[in-house]
Design an enzyme around this catalytic site. Structure first.
Site, PDB file in Angstrom:
ATOM      1  N   ALA A   1       0.657   5.124  -2.221  1.00  0.00           N
ATOM      2  CA  ALA A   1       0.555   5.381  -3.670  1.00  0.00           C
ATOM      3  C   ALA A   1       1.772   5.104  -4.593  1.00  0.00           C
ATOM      4  CB  ALA A   1       0.083   6.964  -3.651  1.00  0.00           C
TER       5      ALA A   1
ATOM      6  N   LYS B   1      -4.906   9.709   3.255  1.00  0.00           N
ATOM      7  CA  LYS B   1      -5.614   8.734   4.320  1.00  0.00           C
ATOM      8  C   LYS B   1      -6.529   9.307   5.143  1.00  0.00           C
ATOM      9  CE  LYS B   1      -4.898   5.124   4.290  1.00  0.00           C
ATOM     10  NZ  LYS B   1      -5.945   4.230   3.409  1.00  0.00           N
TER      11      LYS B   1
ATOM     12  N   GLN C   1      -1.902   1.994  10.111  1.00  0.00           N
ATOM     13  CA  GLN C   1      -0.554   1.951   9.310  1.00  0.00           C
ATOM     14  C   GLN C   1       0.443   2.864  10.283  1.00  0.00           C
ATOM     15  OE1 GLN C   1      -3.612   2.690   7.987  1.00  0.00           O
ATOM     16  NE2 GLN C   1      -3.818   2.425   5.888  1.00  0.00           N
TER      17      GLN C   1
ATOM     18  N   ARG D   1       0.962  -1.207  -0.055  1.00  0.00           N
ATOM     19  CA  ARG D   1      -0.165   0.045  -0.107  1.00  0.00           C
ATOM     20  C   ARG D   1       0.908   1.315  -0.016  1.00  0.00           C
ATOM     21  NH1 ARG D   1       2.343   1.971   3.745  1.00  0.00           N
ATOM     22  NH2 ARG D   1       1.086   3.670   3.717  1.00  0.00           N
TER      23      ARG D   1
ATOM     24  N   ASP E   1      -2.244  10.588  -1.677  1.00  0.00           N
ATOM     25  CA  ASP E   1      -2.492   9.724  -2.840  1.00  0.00           C
ATOM     26  C   ASP E   1      -3.046  10.376  -4.098  1.00  0.00           C
ATOM     27  OD1 ASP E   1      -2.978   6.636  -1.615  1.00  0.00           O
ATOM     28  OD2 ASP E   1      -2.984   8.224  -0.160  1.00  0.00           O
TER      29      ASP E   1
END
Length: 354
Positions: free
Chosen positions: A50, A254, A202, A48, A243
């Site tokens: 971008a 996020k 994360q 994960r 992203d």
């Protein structure tokens, strides 16, 4: 400057990546031999971030080209191109918010298209070379972001970050973590406040792990503690990744990023976004046009396989939110730091990267 680990790489005809779902407790390598396996790794967040999923998707395209070339006759270049087109459709559909995904698959597809009618094996080699180039360029962009962004970190060096925009989210070194890493390498004072980043954690699992690997001082906080620490004067600036950044400077990142930007503005704290030019999407005028990925509510109602909400509880799970450009102090790119109004500087960054 160095990257302590590889996030994604090509080895013996396979796309290899660190399974980020298992960190920090286990370091395991996933080996993908088909486009579908690469797509599944992206969709399930084994990889994960971008830029990282862009690199993985580029290698997925190379995988498709090699498979097609292995069964094509010498003059059947169309089979390779058709397989690439099919692979692009599959890969692009996995994470709709991150523009790096379609950007990377388009680059590989265009590289091959320009070489037609070359032999299938030549096209497959070109696809792999382009994937390697995308990876190398991303790493170089991360280092450049670090060089440009380190000057923005105040002398005390108390930085808040959200989610994971480090080496695990890129080809290595990171975007939001790049200025932080560089400050640490230069011996400057630095202390990172790490949002845990619910629901996928994360920050707690990945960013904290990266910082501890390099012995960068850090404090893990829950997402809801950020305002408290800002109010107490503990935070000097906020640095996050992105992203997708659209033409007017609105930023998709996020979920929870927008809340941090509002809090930072309320407390007079600079809010910086660190991202490479591959994350800039000039085709969309503003954040309202950004597709927001909706993930499974189960990721909210469960944690590490155990249910944490009562049966019957209905959960929502937008994976990203949009921070309006007026809340962004500056955007740190590989071409330099740009300030609002963002429209013209963003165009120059994209033009300079082409």
């Amino acid at each position: 400057m160095s990257s302590a680990f590889r996030t994604v790489w090509w080895e013996a005809g396979q796309v290899c990546l660190i399974d980020q779902r298992l960190l920090p407790n286990e370091t395991s390598v996933v080996r993908c031999t088909t486009v579908e396996e690469v797509a599944r790794a992206i969709r399930t967040m084994q990889i994960r971030g971008a830029p990282a999923i862009g690199c993985a998707a580029a290698y997925g395209m190379a995988l498709a080209a090699h498979h097609a070339a292995s069964t094509a006759t010498d003059g059947d270049h169309q089979q390779v191109y058709d397989q690439l087109a099919a692979a692009k459709t599959i890969l692009d559909a996995q994470r709709p918010t991150a523009v790096n995904l379609s950007w990377a698959t388009r680059r590989v597809q265009e590289k091959v298209r320009r070489l037609i009618p070359a032999a299938p094996n030549t096209l497959a080699r070109a696809a792999l070379e382009e994937a390697h180039a995308i990876l190398a360029e991303d790493l170089a962009m991360c280092y450049a972001i670090g060089r440009h962004g380190v000057a923005l970190i105040p002398p005390r060096g108390h930085v808040l970050t959200h989610c994971n925009a480090g080496g695990l989210a890129t080809a290595g070194y990171g975007t939001a973590l790049a200025p932080i890493r560089m400050a640490h390498e230069q011996g400057r004072p630095i202390h990172v406040y790490v949002d845990e980043t619910r629901p996928f954690l994360q920050g707690a699992r990945l960013t904290a792990w990266e910082l501890l690997q390099e012995r960068i001082p850090m404090t893990l906080i829950t997402d809801t503690m950020a305002g408290h620490f800002m109010q107490r004067g503990a935070i000097d600036c906020v640095i996050v990744g992105a992203d997708r950044i659209v033409a007017n400077g609105d930023v998709a990142n996020k979920i929870g990023t927008y809340s941090l930007a509002v809090l930072a503005r309320a407390h007079g704290i600079p809010f910086y976004v660190a991202a490479p030019s591959s994350t800039i999407d000039l085709s969309l005028p503003n954040g309202e046009a950004i597709p927001i990925e909706e993930r499974s509510p189960d990721e909210v109602t469960t944690c590490f396989g155990r249910r944490i909400a009562p049966e019957g509880a209905v959960a929502a799970h937008p994976a990203f939110d949009v921070t309006p450009s007026h809340l962004v102090t500056a955007i740190i790119t590989e071409c330099g730091v740009i300030y609002p109004p963002f429209e013209e500087p963003l165009r120059r960054v994209v033009a300079g990267s082409e």
